[in-house]
Structure formats: C-alpha cells, structure tokens
Motif scaffolding. Sequence first.
Motif, PDB file in Angstrom:
ATOM      1  N   THR A 374      11.917 -20.242  -2.077  1.00 50.69           N
ATOM      2  CA  THR A 374      12.793 -19.256  -2.704  1.00 50.69           C
ATOM      3  C   THR A 374      12.047 -18.462  -3.763  1.00 50.69           C
ATOM      4  N   LYS A 375      11.206 -19.187  -4.530  1.00 46.39           N
ATOM      5  CA  LYS A 375      10.422 -18.503  -5.554  1.00 46.39           C
ATOM      6  C   LYS A 375       9.430 -17.536  -4.918  1.00 46.39           C
ATOM      7  N   LEU A 376       8.843 -17.970  -3.787  1.00 45.12           N
ATOM      8  CA  LEU A 376       7.924 -17.070  -3.093  1.00 45.12           C
ATOM      9  C   LEU A 376       8.647 -15.828  -2.595  1.00 45.12           C
ATOM     10  N   MET A 377       9.849 -16.046  -2.066  1.00 45.50           N
ATOM     11  CA  MET A 377      10.631 -14.903  -1.586  1.00 45.50           C
ATOM     12  C   MET A 377      11.027 -13.992  -2.738  1.00 45.50           C
ATOM     13  N   ALA A 378      11.343 -14.595  -3.870  1.00 49.00           N
ATOM     14  CA  ALA A 378      11.769 -13.789  -5.015  1.00 49.00           C
ATOM     15  C   ALA A 378      10.614 -13.036  -5.646  1.00 49.00           C
ATOM     16  N   THR A 384       4.432  -7.673   3.305  1.00 52.77           N
ATOM     17  CA  THR A 384       2.987  -7.724   3.059  1.00 52.77           C
ATOM     18  C   THR A 384       2.528  -9.037   2.427  1.00 52.77           C
ATOM     19  N   GLY A 385       3.428  -9.780   1.793  1.00 52.21           N
ATOM     20  CA  GLY A 385       3.044 -11.015   1.119  1.00 52.21           C
ATOM     21  C   GLY A 385       2.508 -10.805  -0.268  1.00 52.21           C
ATOM     22  N   LEU A 386       2.346  -9.542  -0.699  1.00 52.00           N
ATOM     23  CA  LEU A 386       1.889  -9.248  -2.063  1.00 52.00           C
ATOM     24  C   LEU A 386       3.047  -9.497  -3.048  1.00 52.00           C
ATOM     25  N   TYR A 387       2.687  -9.553  -4.325  1.00 54.64           N
ATOM     26  CA  TYR A 387       3.729  -9.668  -5.344  1.00 54.64           C
ATOM     27  C   TYR A 387       4.625  -8.448  -5.306  1.00 54.64           C
ATOM     28  N   ASN A 388       5.909  -8.651  -5.664  1.00 55.55           N
ATOM     29  CA  ASN A 388       6.840  -7.530  -5.745  1.00 55.55           C
ATOM     30  C   ASN A 388       7.103  -7.178  -7.206  1.00 55.55           C
ATOM     31  N   ARG A 389       8.046  -6.300  -7.439  1.00 56.93           N
ATOM     32  CA  ARG A 389       8.301  -5.821  -8.795  1.00 56.93           C
ATOM     33  C   ARG A 389       8.934  -6.908  -9.670  1.00 56.93           C
ATOM     34  N   ASN A 390       9.615  -7.884  -9.040  1.00 59.22           N
ATOM     35  CA  ASN A 390      10.170  -8.996  -9.835  1.00 59.22           C
ATOM     36  C   ASN A 390       9.055  -9.776 -10.515  1.00 59.22           C
TER      37      ASN A 390
END
Length: 544
Positions: A374-378, A384-390
């Motif tokens: 869940t943390k990975l999804m968040a 792409t698997g890169l970090y998102n804006r969260n």
Amino acid sequence: MLQHNNGKTQLRLKINLKLHQLTSLLFLALVCLLTFGQTSPYPYSLRPYLTFVLLFSFVALVVKEILYKRQLLPRFFWLMDLLDVATASFIYYLGFFSVNYLIVLYFFLIFLSVREFIPGETHYLTLLSLIGFGINVALLWPNYRILAPIYGMDPVFYGFIVGSAFFSLVFVGVFAYFYAKSDFRLSRHLEQMLAEKEAALKETYLTHANLEEKYAFSYTLTLIQQFLLEEMDETNLLTRITDIIQGIVGSYSCAIFSLDKDNTIRLAAYSGKQLPPDLPEFVQRKDSLVALTIKSQAIHNEKDASFAERNFWAEHNIHSLITIPLSTKNNKLGVILVTSAQTFSFDQEQQEQLMIIANQISLALENTRLHKETKLMAWHDSLTGLYNRNYLNIFLSIVEDSTSNRLGCLIFDLDHFKVVNDTYGHTTGDMVLKKLATILSKHTSPGRIAVRYGGEEFIMLDLNSSMEELYNLGEQIRKEVAAYKFWTATGEEFSITISCGIALDDTGFDKVFAKADTALYQAKNQGRNQVVIYGSRAMETSVN
C-alpha cells in the motif's frame, strides 16, 4: 509386608527399648538391694540366678540396640519378642510364689504388640506368653507343696488360679488382636485419606501450575499481539518474534524462513546460537524439512527429516527440531524452525503454543506486506514505478527542515509526446514512459530521486550537487533517450527526444522548481532536445 516405614512401628520400637532400659535399671537396683541388703528374704543360692537374669536382660537390650541401629528389628521382630518373653519368664520365676502378680508382665507385652510389625504378631506373642507362663507354672509347682499348709490351699483352688491365669492371657491376647486389627484398619483408613488428600493437593498444584503457565503464555501472547500490531517493519518484527519464541520453549535457536514470490526460501530472522552457515542453502533442497513443511502446511519434527538432514543437524550438535508453517488462507508465507541440543521431542502443549504464535505471525506478516504494498502504491507511480507527487511532498518536508541543503532540480519533458500517442497508440506511449523511467532510475542515488510529476513530465531532485554536475547529468540522460530506438507492435521503428530545464537554489522547492520550469520552456522554445540552465544563455545544446 514389613511395616518398618510406618510411624507407629517406629514409635513402638522406641517405647520397647526405653522400657527395656528402665526395667533393666530397676532390676539392677533390686538385685543390688537383695544382694547387699542387711536382710534378704532370698537364700544365697538364688543370688547367682538373679545375676544371670540381670545379665540376660542387659544382653537382650544390647541385641535390640544393635538391631535397632542397623534397622534390622522389623526383620527380626520374632527375636525381639522371644527375648522379651524370656526376660519376663525369668523375672516371673524369681517371684518364688506359685502364681503371683508378675503375670502382668505378660499382659504388658501382649498389649504392647498391638503396634504390630506384621499382621499376626499378637498371635505369636500371645502364644509365646502362654508357653513362658506354662514353663513358670511347671517350675513353680514345687512351691505349692511348701506353701499349701501355710495358706491352706488345696489342689482344686490352685488349679483354678492357674486356669484363670491361662484364661486371662488368652483373653488379653484376643482383646489385643481385635484392638490391633481395629487400629490397623483405622491406620489404613487414615493412610488412604492422606493419600487421597495428597493426590488432591498434587492435582490442585498441577492445575494451579498449569493455569499459571497458561496465564503466562496468554500474557506473552498479548504482548506479541500488541507488538505485531505496532511494528510495521518486517525485519524488526520477525527478529523480535524469534527472541520471544526462544524464550518460551527454551530452545537452542529459532529461525524464521520467508517464502518469496519466486518461491525462494530466504532466512528472514533468527536468534540464539549461531546457525550453520550452509543452512540457507540446505533448506532450498526439496527434501529439506523446511521445504516439506511449506509443501504440506503441517508441523514436522526431526522424525520426519531425511537421513541426510538428521546427519546435517547432528554435525552441529542439534538433536531435536520442529518446523511450523506460516500461512494465511490464500498465501504460504514461510516456516518457523526451532532447534534444541537436547534429545527430546517438543511436547503437544509447546506445539499448540507455537501454532498459536505462528497464526499471529502469519496475520502480522500479511498485514506488514500489505502495508508495504500500500505504501508503495501510495508513493510510486503505478505505470513507471517512479516516485509520485505524494512521496515528493514527504521528501521535501524532510529536506526543507535542513536549511543547509542546496536543492538542484531537473525537469524533463518528452518532445512531441502527443504525436507518439496519436500515431502509435497509448500502449506505445506507455512503453516510452516506462523506458524514460528506467533511464532516470539508473541515475538515482541516496541523495537524488526521480519523480513522475505528471503526464510526460518528470523531475529529478538532487542534494548538494554543483551546477556543472547537474548539467552533465541532464546531458547524459538526454543523449541516452535520443539514442534509444523504439519498436511498435507492427514493427515500426521510431525515436524520441526530451528537453530539460535545470535550476539550483537553497530557498526552497517552489522557487527552484519555478526556475527549472522557466529553463524548460526556454529549451522548448529554442528547438527542444536540449538542456538549459536557468539564467544562462551560453550553456545550450542543440541536436547534434
């Protein structure tokens, strides 16, 4: 059966010895008085006999003392009774009268026998007393003829007295027998009551001990559950659990193996003595006990191990082991391995406790992994698997707490990406985005992250790098993207380029991002496929 361990028998022995000692001392005093007194009713011819009886009494006492100290009296009770009756008979004979009050000695001996060494001793002592008394009567018969004229006794009256004495001995023997029998039954009843009470107390103690053990385990389980709920890091969780398990069962060592998605068995945590260094490789074998437990999802011990595995553990001084599966309804998660250097099998209660703990661990592991996913999804972009804006916001909240960090920002934007989607489809467009993400990930480090900021726009944030280093990084990424050849599902080949804007500032993300965004628009306006530094017109690169 001999009753030498019975308390009442020991009491009887002590009383018998004390009375014999007292009688001997009294008889010694009497002999001294009769022998050395000024007047003596006994003739001098009897004094050697008195001395003999005195010596006999002391010899009998010595024999009893020896038997008593060596704990042989219960085996030679017949000898003690024979000595007692013989002493009484000798003393009785010294009474001189044909029938006299000294018959009470026999009564006393018979009554003393109610504390029997063995059942039936009262019969034996009564018979000895009758024989001894009969001998006394026979030996004292001549006295009747001497005393008859004085007291006017006739044979009938004398016979009545003798017969009454015999009858009294028999009556006392019968009475003592029934009393002994009643006493024996009472003693047996009391012993039975004591045995039942002792058994009840023992059962109560065992029940209490069992309850205490269960309470202790329940308390430990509560602590485990609390810890499992609070701990979200899998490594810390499993390490702590192995320590708890080792403490509960008192084992040599405890290890937890986890089953990865590719079915690889991995050592996740252990505690206790050092595990064999080749154990992680050994458990990969299909016939290993760990692999068997994962396959069968049942508890196994050393009896289920192969010959090779038993030898493997024996070489490391391990003689007992147990494996417990870790699993949920839909997933096999791993195995708990508990070892011991002692040669024994873990009992049923320990197995049940380990199963309860294993169920709790399984739920916690699944919860931890779901939390991780869940943390990975968040925090990660699903494509792409890169970090998102969260995650970018979390990163910035940590970075901006330290004013000493200079923040470098690189903004990348794919050139004419809409044309790719319109020409080759969104599936091909997704492939392009994933490839760019792969290239960016290759250039990340502990002080540098890559983020998909939105659509085809990506950013990289870097801590404490120089502008020259940031520019070289942007250029390397631009060249790698431009050199890569893409292929569509229909076999068409194409390539794509990116533009990049760079800024370096220590006043915060918003300002450095705005500067890098301005540099990006400058790169776009100047023909794309180039890297532009904010505030610089000299460092521009066009397509070569």
